[in-house]
Design a protein around this motif. Structure first.
Motif, PDB file in Angstrom:
ATOM      1  N   PHE A  50       0.855  -1.174   0.000  1.00  0.00           N
ATOM      2  CA  PHE A  50       0.000   0.000   0.000  1.00  0.00           C
ATOM      3  C   PHE A  50       0.902   1.238   0.000  1.00  0.00           C
ATOM      4  CE2 PHE A  50      -2.012  -3.554   1.968  1.00  0.00           C
ATOM      5  CZ  PHE A  50      -3.329  -3.525   1.519  1.00  0.00           C
ATOM      6  N   PRO A  51       0.972   1.991  -1.090  1.00  0.00           N
ATOM      7  CA  PRO A  51       1.893   3.126  -1.189  1.00  0.00           C
ATOM      8  C   PRO A  51       1.609   4.197  -0.141  1.00  0.00           C
ATOM      9  CG  PRO A  51       1.026   2.513  -3.350  1.00  0.00           C
ATOM     10  CD  PRO A  51       0.212   1.775  -2.339  1.00  0.00           C
ATOM     11  N   MET A  52       2.669   4.627   0.542  1.00  0.00           N
ATOM     12  CA  MET A  52       2.561   5.681   1.542  1.00  0.00           C
ATOM     13  C   MET A  52       3.172   6.996   1.070  1.00  0.00           C
ATOM     14  SD  MET A  52       0.985   4.547   4.256  1.00  0.00           S
ATOM     15  CE  MET A  52      -0.112   3.799   3.053  1.00  0.00           C
ATOM     16  N   GLY A  53       4.105   6.936   0.122  1.00  0.00           N
ATOM     17  CA  GLY A  53       4.749   8.157  -0.348  1.00  0.00           C
ATOM     18  C   GLY A  53       6.167   7.877  -0.808  1.00  0.00           C
ATOM     19  N   GLU A  54       6.952   8.944  -0.896  1.00  0.00           N
ATOM     20  CA  GLU A  54       8.332   8.837  -1.345  1.00  0.00           C
ATOM     21  C   GLU A  54       9.277   9.457  -0.316  1.00  0.00           C
ATOM     22  OE1 GLU A  54       8.203  10.901  -5.077  1.00  0.00           O
ATOM     23  OE2 GLU A  54       7.881   9.051  -6.192  1.00  0.00           O
ATOM     24  N   MET A  55      10.469   8.907  -0.217  1.00  0.00           N
ATOM     25  CA  MET A  55      11.491   9.408   0.692  1.00  0.00           C
ATOM     26  C   MET A  55      12.758   9.667  -0.118  1.00  0.00           C
ATOM     27  SD  MET A  55      13.015   7.692   4.196  1.00  0.00           S
ATOM     28  CE  MET A  55      13.005   6.070   3.449  1.00  0.00           C
ATOM     29  N   ARG A  56      13.287  10.863  -0.037  1.00  0.00           N
ATOM     30  CA  ARG A  56      14.492  11.194  -0.780  1.00  0.00           C
ATOM     31  C   ARG A  56      15.714  10.588  -0.094  1.00  0.00           C
ATOM     32  NH1 ARG A  56      15.616  14.411  -4.770  1.00  0.00           N
ATOM     33  NH2 ARG A  56      13.573  15.400  -4.687  1.00  0.00           N
ATOM     34  N   MET A  57      16.490   9.842  -0.865  1.00  0.00           N
ATOM     35  CA  MET A  57      17.671   9.177  -0.337  1.00  0.00           C
ATOM     36  C   MET A  57      18.934   9.876  -0.845  1.00  0.00           C
ATOM     37  SD  MET A  57      16.374   6.779   1.490  1.00  0.00           S
ATOM     38  CE  MET A  57      17.817   5.777   1.843  1.00  0.00           C
ATOM     39  N   ILE A  58      19.876  10.133   0.062  1.00  0.00           N
ATOM     40  CA  ILE A  58      21.156  10.722  -0.286  1.00  0.00           C
ATOM     41  C   ILE A  58      22.247   9.887   0.361  1.00  0.00           C
ATOM     42  CG2 ILE A  58      22.626  12.768  -0.125  1.00  0.00           C
ATOM     43  CD1 ILE A  58      20.126  14.464   0.033  1.00  0.00           C
ATOM     44  N   LYS A  59      23.068   9.251  -0.460  1.00  0.00           N
ATOM     45  CA  LYS A  59      24.164   8.404   0.011  1.00  0.00           C
ATOM     46  C   LYS A  59      23.679   7.334   0.991  1.00  0.00           C
ATOM     47  CE  LYS A  59      27.755  11.891  -0.664  1.00  0.00           C
ATOM     48  NZ  LYS A  59      28.857  12.670  -0.061  1.00  0.00           N
ATOM     49  N   GLY A  60      22.540   6.732   0.643  1.00  0.00           N
ATOM     50  CA  GLY A  60      22.031   5.629   1.437  1.00  0.00           C
ATOM     51  C   GLY A  60      21.252   6.022   2.671  1.00  0.00           C
ATOM     52  N   SER A  61      21.028   7.324   2.882  1.00  0.00           N
ATOM     53  CA  SER A  61      20.337   7.791   4.081  1.00  0.00           C
ATOM     54  C   SER A  61      19.114   8.621   3.707  1.00  0.00           C
ATOM     55  CB  SER A  61      21.278   8.632   4.946  1.00  0.00           C
ATOM     56  OG  SER A  61      22.382   7.867   5.374  1.00  0.00           O
ATOM     57  N   GLY A  62      18.106   8.574   4.578  1.00  0.00           N
ATOM     58  CA  GLY A  62      16.905   9.363   4.338  1.00  0.00           C
ATOM     59  C   GLY A  62      16.003   9.354   5.561  1.00  0.00           C
ATOM     60  N   ASP A  63      15.111  10.325   5.637  1.00  0.00           N
ATOM     61  CA  ASP A  63      14.152  10.434   6.729  1.00  0.00           C
ATOM     62  C   ASP A  63      12.770  10.654   6.131  1.00  0.00           C
ATOM     63  OD1 ASP A  63      16.028  10.621   9.183  1.00  0.00           O
ATOM     64  OD2 ASP A  63      16.823  12.117   7.805  1.00  0.00           O
ATOM     65  N   TYR A  64      11.772  10.136   6.814  1.00  0.00           N
ATOM     66  CA  TYR A  64      10.414  10.201   6.282  1.00  0.00           C
ATOM     67  C   TYR A  64       9.425  10.241   7.442  1.00  0.00           C
ATOM     68  CZ  TYR A  64       6.078   8.550   4.065  1.00  0.00           C
ATOM     69  OH  TYR A  64       4.777   8.418   3.643  1.00  0.00           O
ATOM     70  N   GLY A  65       8.318  10.938   7.246  1.00  0.00           N
ATOM     71  CA  GLY A  65       7.267  10.955   8.248  1.00  0.00           C
ATOM     72  C   GLY A  65       5.926  11.172   7.596  1.00  0.00           C
ATOM     73  N   THR A  66       4.885  10.586   8.158  1.00  0.00           N
ATOM     74  CA  THR A  66       3.545  10.772   7.615  1.00  0.00           C
ATOM     75  C   THR A  66       2.525  10.523   8.713  1.00  0.00           C
ATOM     76  OG1 THR A  66       2.032  10.147   5.816  1.00  0.00           O
ATOM     77  CG2 THR A  66       3.218   8.367   6.899  1.00  0.00           C
ATOM     78  N   ILE A  67       1.311  11.014   8.495  1.00  0.00           N
ATOM     79  CA  ILE A  67       0.180  10.773   9.386  1.00  0.00           C
ATOM     80  C   ILE A  67      -0.958  10.245   8.539  1.00  0.00           C
ATOM     81  CG2 ILE A  67      -1.439  11.786  11.023  1.00  0.00           C
ATOM     82  CD1 ILE A  67       0.624  13.964  11.578  1.00  0.00           C
ATOM     83  N   ILE A  68      -1.493   9.078   8.881  1.00  0.00           N
ATOM     84  CA  ILE A  68      -2.529   8.442   8.084  1.00  0.00           C
ATOM     85  C   ILE A  68      -3.678   7.989   8.986  1.00  0.00           C
ATOM     86  CG2 ILE A  68      -0.928   7.657   6.307  1.00  0.00           C
ATOM     87  CD1 ILE A  68      -0.963   4.897   7.632  1.00  0.00           C
ATOM     88  N   LYS A  69      -4.790   7.605   8.366  1.00  0.00           N
ATOM     89  CA  LYS A  69      -5.904   7.022   9.098  1.00  0.00           C
ATOM     90  C   LYS A  69      -5.613   5.541   9.342  1.00  0.00           C
ATOM     91  CE  LYS A  69      -9.601  10.073   7.491  1.00  0.00           C
ATOM     92  NZ  LYS A  69     -10.914  10.128   6.781  1.00  0.00           N
ATOM     93  N   ALA A  70      -5.759   5.114  10.585  1.00  0.00           N
ATOM     94  CA  ALA A  70      -5.390   3.748  10.938  1.00  0.00           C
ATOM     95  C   ALA A  70      -6.402   2.711  10.446  1.00  0.00           C
ATOM     96  CB  ALA A  70      -5.222   3.621  12.453  1.00  0.00           C
ATOM     97  N   ASP A  71      -7.622   3.133  10.174  1.00  0.00           N
ATOM     98  CA  ASP A  71      -8.646   2.164   9.786  1.00  0.00           C
ATOM     99  C   ASP A  71      -8.821   2.030   8.284  1.00  0.00           C
ATOM    100  OD1 ASP A  71      -9.795   4.576   9.190  1.00  0.00           O
ATOM    101  OD2 ASP A  71     -11.706   4.169  10.192  1.00  0.00           O
ATOM    102  N   GLN A  72      -7.994   2.737   7.506  1.00  0.00           N
ATOM    103  CA  GLN A  72      -8.188   2.726   6.058  1.00  0.00           C
ATOM    104  C   GLN A  72      -6.850   3.015   5.384  1.00  0.00           C
ATOM    105  OE1 GLN A  72     -10.879   5.663   4.003  1.00  0.00           O
ATOM    106  NE2 GLN A  72     -12.325   3.976   4.244  1.00  0.00           N
ATOM    107  N   ILE A  73      -6.029   2.001   5.222  1.00  0.00           N
ATOM    108  CA  ILE A  73      -4.679   2.179   4.711  1.00  0.00           C
ATOM    109  C   ILE A  73      -4.685   2.359   3.196  1.00  0.00           C
ATOM    110  CG2 ILE A  73      -2.378   1.163   4.522  1.00  0.00           C
ATOM    111  CD1 ILE A  73      -3.208   1.988   7.355  1.00  0.00           C
ATOM    112  N   GLY A  74      -4.142   3.476   2.745  1.00  0.00           N
ATOM    113  CA  GLY A  74      -4.024   3.726   1.320  1.00  0.00           C
ATOM    114  C   GLY A  74      -5.335   3.736   0.572  1.00  0.00           C
ATOM    115  N   GLY A  75      -6.436   4.096   1.255  1.00  0.00           N
ATOM    116  CA  GLY A  75      -7.740   4.112   0.612  1.00  0.00           C
ATOM    117  C   GLY A  75      -8.355   2.734   0.457  1.00  0.00           C
ATOM    118  N   SER A  76      -7.797   1.731   1.149  1.00  0.00           N
ATOM    119  CA  SER A  76      -8.293   0.357   1.044  1.00  0.00           C
ATOM    120  C   SER A  76      -9.245   0.036   2.182  1.00  0.00           C
ATOM    121  CB  SER A  76      -7.115  -0.622   1.082  1.00  0.00           C
ATOM    122  OG  SER A  76      -6.591  -0.709   2.401  1.00  0.00           O
TER     123      SER A  76
END
Length: 314
Positions: A66-92
């Motif tokens: 279930f796609p959550m988004g994209e995270m930019r990677m630089i030299k093997g490292s990256g940080d990511y954060g998101t807030i979603i609805k727990a009862d409906q992942i990715g519109g499913s």
């Protein structure tokens, strides 16, 4: 999912289906129906570019992703954060409680994965990732038609909720001159929106007053002309659309998850900024500049605490 649930899960790099080194960790916090996810990757085989982030459920020996988004990677490292609805992942129709883990797929088959459940085994390869899609049916379908229709409507309703939320403010201030190409713009992801402001200037004033009446308001100690309000990550969607990409900015996300707030500030008339709380240090200054927050306002000279900021409407 009443109450609060928190856990940390470790992420590992994989090569040809074989588990490799520890590549980072993810923090998950579920509060009611709100699920906050924070990810930090270091030393992964995903060297550069955009890393696709998925939650997954093991099904038939594959990762139903279930796609959550994209995270930019630089030299093997990256940080990511998101807030979603727990009862409906990715519109499913699936909830977070049914998820088994997270997988990160980069270019040339590079992959990292974490699984927090036990059960059905599977091979960790990009070709073993199957994207979730709503079930569809033919007009003269079988007896499963009603169930398929229900699943499809759930996905469409979730998608419509996200789109409507993004359109509310824009609808109130719609400019007829901006209608050309509007449909194409709506289909783009927030990080890919054209760099144009479809909001008239007076909306800034309305938005600013609404924030002042809703969130903690303060002025910076050394300059009473600088007004600020504390806002949350989700409030970036209240800003003009061309600034929504900041919600995927690694430096901003790092500051938000450390201090749990951001700052919307007013420097002067028709001059606003987004501030990220932090400590002034040389290394931090370099990272802030790289990610678009080159200026710093000090609020505590002793501890060097303040806000790295990015001006808006510049």
């Amino acid at each position: 999912m009443a109450g609060i649930k928190r856990f940390i899960t470790y992420i590992y790099a994989y090569e040809n289906g074989t588990k490799g080194i520890n590549a980072g960790f993810a923090k998950v916090e579920i509060r009611g129906n709100e699920c906050r996810i924070e990810v930090h990757l270091r030393g992964t085989p995903i060297r550069m570019g955009m890393d696709q982030v998925y939650l997954f459920k093991v099904e038939g020996g594959q990762m139903l992703a279930f796609p959550m988004g994209e995270m930019r990677m630089i030299k093997g490292s990256g940080d990511y954060g998101t807030i979603i609805k727990a009862d409906q992942i990715g519109g499913s129709e699936y909830s977070f409680a049914e998820m088994d883990g997270m997988v990160f797929a980069g270019e040339e088959g590079a992959i990292a994965m974490t699984r927090w459940t036990e059960g059905e085994p599977f091979t960790v390869k990009t070709e073993n990732i199957r994207l979730w899609e709503p079930q569809r049916f033919d007009v003269g379908g079988t007896e499963n038609q009603k169930e398929n229709e229900k699943n499809e409507n759930i996905a469409e309703r979730a998608t419509a909720e996200r789109v409507n939320a993004e359109k509310v403010t824009a609808k109130k201030t719609e400019n007829p001159a901006d209608k050309n190409g509007e449909n194409a713009a709506e289909e783009l992801h927030a990080t890919e929106m054209p760099m144009r402001n479809i909001f008239p200037k007076f909306v800034w004033v309305d938005t600013w007053e609404r924030f002042k009446n809703t969130y903690p308001y303060f002025t910076l100690p050394e300059d009473k002309n600088v007004e600020c309000v504390r806002i949350e990550l989700k409030d970036l969607r209240e800003l003009p659309r061309k600034y929504w990409y900041l919600g995927n900015n690694s430096f901003l996300l790092h500051g938000f998850f450390n201090y749990r707030y951001l700052v919307l500030g007013k420097l002067e008339e028709d001059k606003w900024f987004i501030g990220v709380p932090g400590i002034y240090q040389q290394q931090e200054r370099m990272m802030a500049a790289i990610f678009g927050f080159p200026e710093f306002m000090t609020t505590d000279h002793i501890n060097q605490f303040g806000y790295w900021y990015h001006t808006l409407d510049e």
